[in-house]
Write a protein that holds these residues in place. Structure first.
Motif, PDB file in Angstrom:
ATOM      1  N   SER A 156      -4.070  -0.621  -3.739  1.00 28.58           N
ATOM      2  CA  SER A 156      -4.818   0.441  -3.062  1.00 28.58           C
ATOM      3  C   SER A 156      -5.553  -0.133  -1.847  1.00 28.58           C
ATOM      4  O   SER A 156      -6.121  -1.224  -1.926  1.00 28.58           O
ATOM      5  N   PRO A 157      -5.551   0.600  -0.714  1.00 29.80           N
ATOM      6  CA  PRO A 157      -6.277   0.125   0.476  1.00 29.80           C
ATOM      7  C   PRO A 157      -7.774  -0.035   0.232  1.00 29.80           C
ATOM      8  O   PRO A 157      -8.463  -0.721   0.993  1.00 29.80           O
ATOM      9  N   GLU A 158      -8.278   0.598  -0.824  1.00 30.11           N
ATOM     10  CA  GLU A 158      -9.705   0.494  -1.130  1.00 30.11           C
ATOM     11  C   GLU A 158     -10.023  -0.669  -2.067  1.00 30.11           C
ATOM     12  O   GLU A 158     -11.197  -0.989  -2.302  1.00 30.11           O
ATOM     13  N   SER A 159      -9.001  -1.304  -2.620  1.00 32.39           N
ATOM     14  CA  SER A 159      -9.245  -2.373  -3.585  1.00 32.39           C
ATOM     15  C   SER A 159      -9.771  -3.617  -2.896  1.00 32.39           C
ATOM     16  O   SER A 159      -9.501  -3.877  -1.723  1.00 32.39           O
ATOM     17  N   SER A 160     -10.513  -4.408  -3.637  1.00 31.83           N
ATOM     18  CA  SER A 160     -11.081  -5.637  -3.085  1.00 31.83           C
ATOM     19  C   SER A 160      -9.976  -6.648  -2.761  1.00 31.83           C
ATOM     20  O   SER A 160     -10.101  -7.442  -1.819  1.00 31.83           O
ATOM     21  N   THR A 208       0.822  -1.216   0.000  1.00 30.30           N
ATOM     22  CA  THR A 208       0.000   0.000   0.000  1.00 30.30           C
ATOM     23  C   THR A 208       0.854   1.264   0.000  1.00 30.30           C
ATOM     24  O   THR A 208       0.557   2.233  -0.687  1.00 30.30           O
ATOM     25  N   ASP A 256       0.267   3.891   8.761  1.00 30.37           N
ATOM     26  CA  ASP A 256      -0.390   4.806   7.817  1.00 30.37           C
ATOM     27  C   ASP A 256       0.370   6.109   7.652  1.00 30.37           C
ATOM     28  O   ASP A 256       0.203   6.815   6.648  1.00 30.37           O
ATOM     29  N   TYR A 274      -6.996  -5.953  -1.554  1.00 31.55           N
ATOM     30  CA  TYR A 274      -6.494  -5.570  -0.216  1.00 31.55           C
ATOM     31  C   TYR A 274      -7.472  -6.000   0.868  1.00 31.55           C
ATOM     32  O   TYR A 274      -7.077  -6.565   1.894  1.00 31.55           O
ATOM     33  N   VAL A 275      -8.758  -5.739   0.642  1.00 25.87           N
ATOM     34  CA  VAL A 275      -9.781  -6.060   1.642  1.00 25.87           C
ATOM     35  C   VAL A 275      -9.810  -7.554   1.931  1.00 25.87           C
ATOM     36  O   VAL A 275      -9.924  -7.984   3.089  1.00 25.87           O
TER      37      VAL A 275
END
Length: 605
Positions: free
Chosen positions: A133-137, A127, A410, A139-140
């Motif tokens: 991206s921290p918002e990508s699936s 990241t 972060d 990453y999730v």
């Protein structure tokens, strides 16, 4: 359970659980009291790899295994569902018992925690560098491993702690998932029987579930005793969970939360008063002492509590990694100073083990023997811990050195860089200290074989006779555990005196409750077992008087045990004393000397 399959085989071959009334052990064998001796298949048991022999007499059915019997017995007791009286006796200290339970419950799930931490570290790199991206699936999905590990921590604890606390495992899991359900976990305004329940978040916490499991074990034991066998299958689990859940919600949930918050307040107070740097410094410097005392895992609950309360740990997580690296550095310092290949191989091996996060080989193999490495870690680890504390380095997951990327947060790389700097300071400080604090010349000479005329002048240790009497070869002792050499090389003595003395200077590491056997370990690691008489464990300590206790330091010829051999003979027992080196395989040779009481057995190192 290391010996689970072995234990299951033994139970089956002696006629099954229903045929066993009791099982105890001495230094070398399991002793079963069987309802029907004919159901036991002695020949099949003898054929098992780890079994030396089987002896059946009027008192008991004996399976001779060796010194590892002390580890096998508790697992067989567990498989049988029997209570271990030895465990009850040896764990009288309530604080130690609680710490042992917490430590033993957390240890099995540490690999899963470390895996989650490593994944968090890798994701942090991806990241920060913009790969993911921290918002990508993607990453999730992978981050869910970390969040699931800690959110469902009560379930993991239920699996690892249920048996230890006497609770049925699946009922324990049922209790854990109920506490984590969306209708209870963190829900406000709940009432039970008209009583208001406090709002408690059970996820990420382990204390409420541990207390609940302990209570469930007590309830299950009581209900099982009272419930008729015909109704036991259906109603015992039902009553157990119906009683345990309300008590957990009303009492153990709040108590666990208060304890958790209390720990957080304590360390917050230390941090606010002295600064967290002090805790990091002290722990990084002193962790090897805690490992040596068997208390290395006591910090795990504290770390988990810090994660649950703050989301990070600024004290123990940096501290233990820094300490491990300092241990590695101390051994590298010794490696650089070592003068022969054997020493270099040893110090290099334990240094690599410490680098991988496993410091026990170094602590028990080098630190205790040479002592000065402790000072090297205090210096290196203390300096590294001080730096990490001053820079307020935060840990976000329980990882080893290879999960160091989990220190990326972060805010960027600064926390990570400070941790790397702390490790470098600890390592370099410990290397230099270890090199300069090299073992004294006298110890170096003992650890270094001299080369003379192309041959090695080997070190040797002599053991004196533990009792006056007539010596006989080990092979003539009327007990296969000793006569076959299965327990190690040594010698037998037919005693002519009532006093059993120490054959070597060292520590009394084992003293059997019936006083018929004692084990001594010297500073070179030589483990000596003195077994007084054949089958004398059946006397339950009668006619045996211990003059020392476990943990005592003794010198050669110090009195250990007084025995009334005349009365032992009257009761029909063989009084032969066996002296064996149980770790014979660790040495070049063990040589019995039949005619020299001052050098009765020689161990060549």
């Amino acid at each position: 359970m290391k010996y689970e399959e072995f234990g299951k085989q033994i139970i089956e071959l002696v006629g099954g659980k229903d045929n066993i009334e009791a099982v105890v052990h001495c230094m070398t064998r399991l002793r079963f009291t069987l309802k029907n001796r004919d159901l036991a298949d002695a020949e099949a048991i003898k054929a098992m790899d780890s079994v030396i022999d089987v002896v059946s007499n009027k008192v008991s059915f004996q399976i001779i295994i060796g010194t590892e019997v002390a580890e096998i017995h508790p697992e067989i007791m567990h498989l049988l569902g029997f209570e271990s009286n030895e465990e009850t006796k040896t764990n009288k200290n309530i604080v130690k018992r609680i710490l042992d339970i917490v430590s033993e419950s957390i240890t099995p799930i540490l690999p899963a925690m470390m895996s989650a931490g490593l994944i968090a570290g890798v994701l942090s790199i991806f990241t920060v560098t913009g790969i993911i991206s921290p918002e990508s699936s993607t990453y999730v999905i992978f981050d869910s491993i970390r969040t699931a590990m800690f959110y469902f921590l009560p379930i993991f604890m239920a699996v690892s702690a249920s048996k230890r606390l006497g609770a049925p495992m699946y009922l324990g899991i049922l209790l854990a998932v109920t506490l984590l359900s969306t209708s209870i976990n963190g829900v406000e305004g709940l009432e039970l029987f008209g009583l208001s329940l406090p709002t408690i978040t059970y996820s990420n916490s382990f204390l409420p579930i541990l207390l609940g499991l302990w209570f469930m074990g007590q309830v299950n034991k009581m209900v099982t005793k009272l419930m008729p066998k015909s109704l036991d299958y259906f109603f015992t689990p039902l009553i157990t969970i119906l009683v345990t859940l309300p008590v957990t919600l009303l009492f153990f949930g709040p108590i666990g939360t208060w304890l958790s918050d209390g720990l957080g307040y304590i360390f917050q107070f230390i941090s606010d008063t002295f600064g967290s740097w002090l805790v990091v410094t002290l722990y990084a410097a002193c962790q090897p002492f805690l490992i040596m005392m068997g208390a290395g895992n006591f910090i795990v609950p504290l770390i988990l509590n810090e994660y649950a309360v703050n989301g990070f740990d600024a004290m123990f997580t940096p501290g233990y990694i820094i300490s491990d690296f300092a241990v590695c550095g101390a051994m590298v310092g010794y490696f650089l100073r070592a003068r022969n290949a054997k020493q270099k191989q040893f110090f290099g091996t334990v240094a690599f083990s410490a680098f991988m996060g496993i410091t026990e080989p170094a602590v028990f193999g080098a630190f205790i023997k040479y002592r000065r490495p402790f000072l090297a870690v205090i210096i290196g680890g203390g300096l590294g811990g001080l730096f990490a504390g001053i820079m307020q380095v935060k840990g976000y997951a329980m990882v080893s050195l290879f999960g160091i990327t989990s220190f990326i947060d972060d805010a960027g790389f600064s926390n990570f860089y400070f941790m790397i700097a702390a490790l470098a300071i600890a390592f370099i400080g410990a290397v230099v200290a270890g090199y300069l604090l090299w073992m004294p010349k006298t110890e170096e000479q003992e650890a270094t074989p001299e080369i003379m005329e192309g041959k090695s002048a080997l070190n040797k240790v002599n053991l004196v006779s533990p009792v006056a009497g007539v010596t006989i070869p080990l092979s003539e002792i009327k007990d296969k555990a000793f006569s076959t050499g299965a327990l190690g090389k040594g010698i037998g003595i037919i005693p002519e005196d009532k006093l059993i003395k120490a054959p070597i200077s060292g520590e009394v590491v084992t003293l059997f409750p019936t006083n018929h056997a004692v084990g001594i370990k010297n500073e070179d690691g030589i483990e000596v077992l003195l077994h007084i008489g054949i089958d004398t464990v059946e006397l339950n300590g009668e006619h045996f008087t211990a003059l020392v206790k476990q943990g005592d330091k003794v010198s050669a010829n110090d009195p250990l045990i007084e025995v009334d051999f005349a009365k032992v003979k009257e009761k029909g027992y063989d009084t032969t004393v066996a002296m064996v080196i149980t770790n014979t395989q660790d040495y070049l040779e063990v040589v019995p000397n039949m005619t020299n009481e001052q050098e009765l057995v020689t161990v060549i190192l």
